[in-house]
Enzyme design. Structure first.
Site, PDB file in Angstrom:
ATOM      1  NE  ARG A 120     -56.961 -92.466   7.557  1.00  0.00           N
ATOM      2  CZ  ARG A 120     -56.326 -92.950   6.490  1.00  0.00           C
ATOM      3  NH1 ARG A 120     -55.623 -92.162   5.716  1.00  0.00           N
ATOM      4  NH2 ARG A 120     -56.386 -94.236   6.220  1.00  0.00           N
ATOM      5  CG  HIS A 177     -48.156 -96.541  -3.152  1.00  0.00           C
ATOM      6  ND1 HIS A 177     -47.481 -95.508  -2.551  1.00  0.00           N
ATOM      7  CD2 HIS A 177     -49.012 -97.019  -2.225  1.00  0.00           C
ATOM      8  CE1 HIS A 177     -47.907 -95.369  -1.310  1.00  0.00           C
ATOM      9  NE2 HIS A 177     -48.834 -96.274  -1.086  1.00  0.00           N
TER      10      HIS A 177
HETATM   11  N1  URA Z   1     -50.740 -95.808   3.025  1.00  0.00           N
HETATM   12  C1  URA Z   1     -51.084 -94.518   2.786  1.00  0.00           C
HETATM   13  O1  URA Z   1     -50.379 -93.795   2.098  1.00  0.00           O
HETATM   14  N2  URA Z   1     -52.235 -94.068   3.318  1.00  0.00           N
HETATM   15  C2  URA Z   1     -53.059 -94.817   4.061  1.00  0.00           C
HETATM   16  O2  URA Z   1     -54.087 -94.354   4.481  1.00  0.00           O
HETATM   17  C3  URA Z   1     -52.676 -96.157   4.318  1.00  0.00           C
HETATM   18  C4  URA Z   1     -51.513 -96.624   3.767  1.00  0.00           C
END
Ligand code: URA
Length: 438
Positions: free
Chosen positions: A171, A85
């Site tokens: 957010r 990731h």
């Molecule tokens: N990538 C994500 O999956 N979540 C976050 O909060 C920031 C980057």
């Protein structure tokens, strides 16, 4: 939880206190049921961004997120199962090189990916540039394809960590994305729900990343590793440079072409090749292969064409035109206009990397809002990096656009985005830290 207790919890966080796992579970459970107002969740998030979340809160948050939806069971696969990731960047196509390298090494990568937003691209959008490619596989199809050919990449369903989707949207509009605890729990909840036993994170640092400062990026990487290990997953991370684009392509079809050129061994020594090899080796190391042997293995699997062969099998398995691996630029969509930007002689001193991603998005390669339609053919090819000396004759950037006006509009801004000066400059270190790998 009564409505009265909610403001008490928010106030405790605001004043620097800690919430227990049970309190976070009750708070966010009530939010999911529609019993807590968005304003109250936003207030808690902002209090946490300012005060910081403790490790225990980040672990608890991760658990609440995972428990909000379905999880994928990969236990029937031969393994080792590996997930990789990236925290998101510009020209970051490593998944499309690392996953076939790992598949060629005998690992299984069952990856649930997302779409691009703002200045960062998304793996699903990029793959959809390959004619016929399908990303809507069921969880069973993902697992069985990963077992058969070593890799599968599909869209995460709405039922995988649904609370993260709700919280992320909130957010995004309340300036509460940039918090180590919130980013780590968001990233790790999706990795835990995805089911892989080994998780390698590529945490970006620099102007094109969420964490601009390398020390902050390393702290985020350490927190992600602690969360993964606390949940029984072998987890490691590299902190890598995002002060400049990683690969030369920024834009969906262009990034696929560049990734295939890396797999074809045509871009030896460039930053995308080096980052992909470092990430794949680190992921193999997590599965128990010693460090030196892991690096040798992935270099060999790139050189002998094994990773390219796995990529071709993956494209064919998901309905894409497999001849893309032979001549990517003949198969992928091409923008009607290409214009070069040739700056005066000088040395590259740095980038406004985020703005470069935004310029590609403005051409149509990225979305400003969820649901915006993309033009998969457009974007930028950036052939220079910090420390390079320019001769005044060679293009630094080629703009791929829908119209001449679009291309000229971007070219007019490039001099503000790629910083040149007469004196020499040092290149920027690609891999800045290794976490959980020694
Ligand atoms: N990538 C994500 O999956 N979540 C976050 O909060 C920031 C980057």
């Amino acid at each position: 939880m009564t409505t009265l207790e909610i403001p008490v919890l928010i106030a405790r966080k605001r004043d620097g206190g800690e919430l227990t796992g049970d309190e976070l579970r009750a708070f966010l459970g009530a939010y999911l049921r529609g019993e807590v107002e968005e304003a109250q969740v936003a207030a808690l998030l902002m209090a946490g961004v300012i005060r910081g979340f403790t490790d225990a809160e980040a672990v608890a948050l991760t658990e609440v997120l995972v428990a909000s939806g379905d999880t994928v069971d990969l236990s029937a696969l031969r393994g080792p199962t590996v997930d990789k990731h990236s925290t998101g960047g510009v020209g970051d196509t490593t998944t499309l090189v690392v996953a076939p390298l790992l598949a060629a090494a005998g690992a299984q990568v069952a990856k649930l990916s997302g779409r691009g937003l703002g200045h960062t691209g998304g793996t699903l959008d990029k793959l959809e540039a390959i004619p016929g490619f399908r990303v809507d596989l069921s969880a069973d199809e993902v697992a069985s394809q990963a077992d058969r050919i070593g890799l599968a990449v599909a869209a995460a369903t709405q039922d995988l960590v649904p609370l993260d989707k709700k919280l992320y949207a909130l957010r995004d509009v309340t300036a509460t994305v940039k918090s180590p605890g919130l980013i780590a729990s968001s990233v790790m909840s999706k990795k835990l729900a995805g089911g892989a036993q080994h998780v390698l994170l590529d945490v970006k640092s620099g102007d094109g990343a969420f964490m601009e400062d390398p020390a902050e990026a390393e702290a985020l990487a350490e927190l992600c590793v602690r969360i993964g290990e606390a949940h029984g997953r072998r987890t490691g991370a590299l902190v890598t440079d995002m002060s400049q684009p990683l690969g030369d392509g920024i834009g969906n079809a262009i990034e696929i072409a560049v990734a295939i050129e890396v797999l074809r061994g045509e871009r030896r020594g460039d930053r995308l090749t080096r980052a992909s090899l470092a990430l794949a080796a680190a992921a193999l190391q997590l599965t128990g292969v010693p460090e030196g042997q892991a690096a040798e293995t992935v270099a060999r699997l790139l050189d002998d064409g094994s990773a390219l062969e796995r990529f071709g099998a993956f494209v064919a398995a998901q309905g894409g035109d497999p001849s893309v691996v032979d001549d990517p630029r003949a198969v992928l969509p091409v923008a009607p206009v290409t214009l070069p930007w040739i700056p005066a002689a000088g040395t590259v001193h740095g980038f406004s990397c985020r703005r470069l991603g935004e310029l590609a998005a403005r051409l149509g390669a990225g979305r400003q809002r969820q649901g915006d339609q993309l033009d998969l053919s457009v974007g930028l090819e950036v052939g220079v990096r910090t420390g390079d000396e320019l001769d005044g004759d060679t293009p630094a950037v080629v703009v791929h656009a829908r119209t001449e006006d679009d291309a000229q509009g971007v070219i007019a801004e490039l001099a503000d985005v790629i910083h040149l000066a007469p004196e020499p400059a040092d290149p920027v270190e690609l891999v800045q830290a290794r976490v959980g790998l020694d």
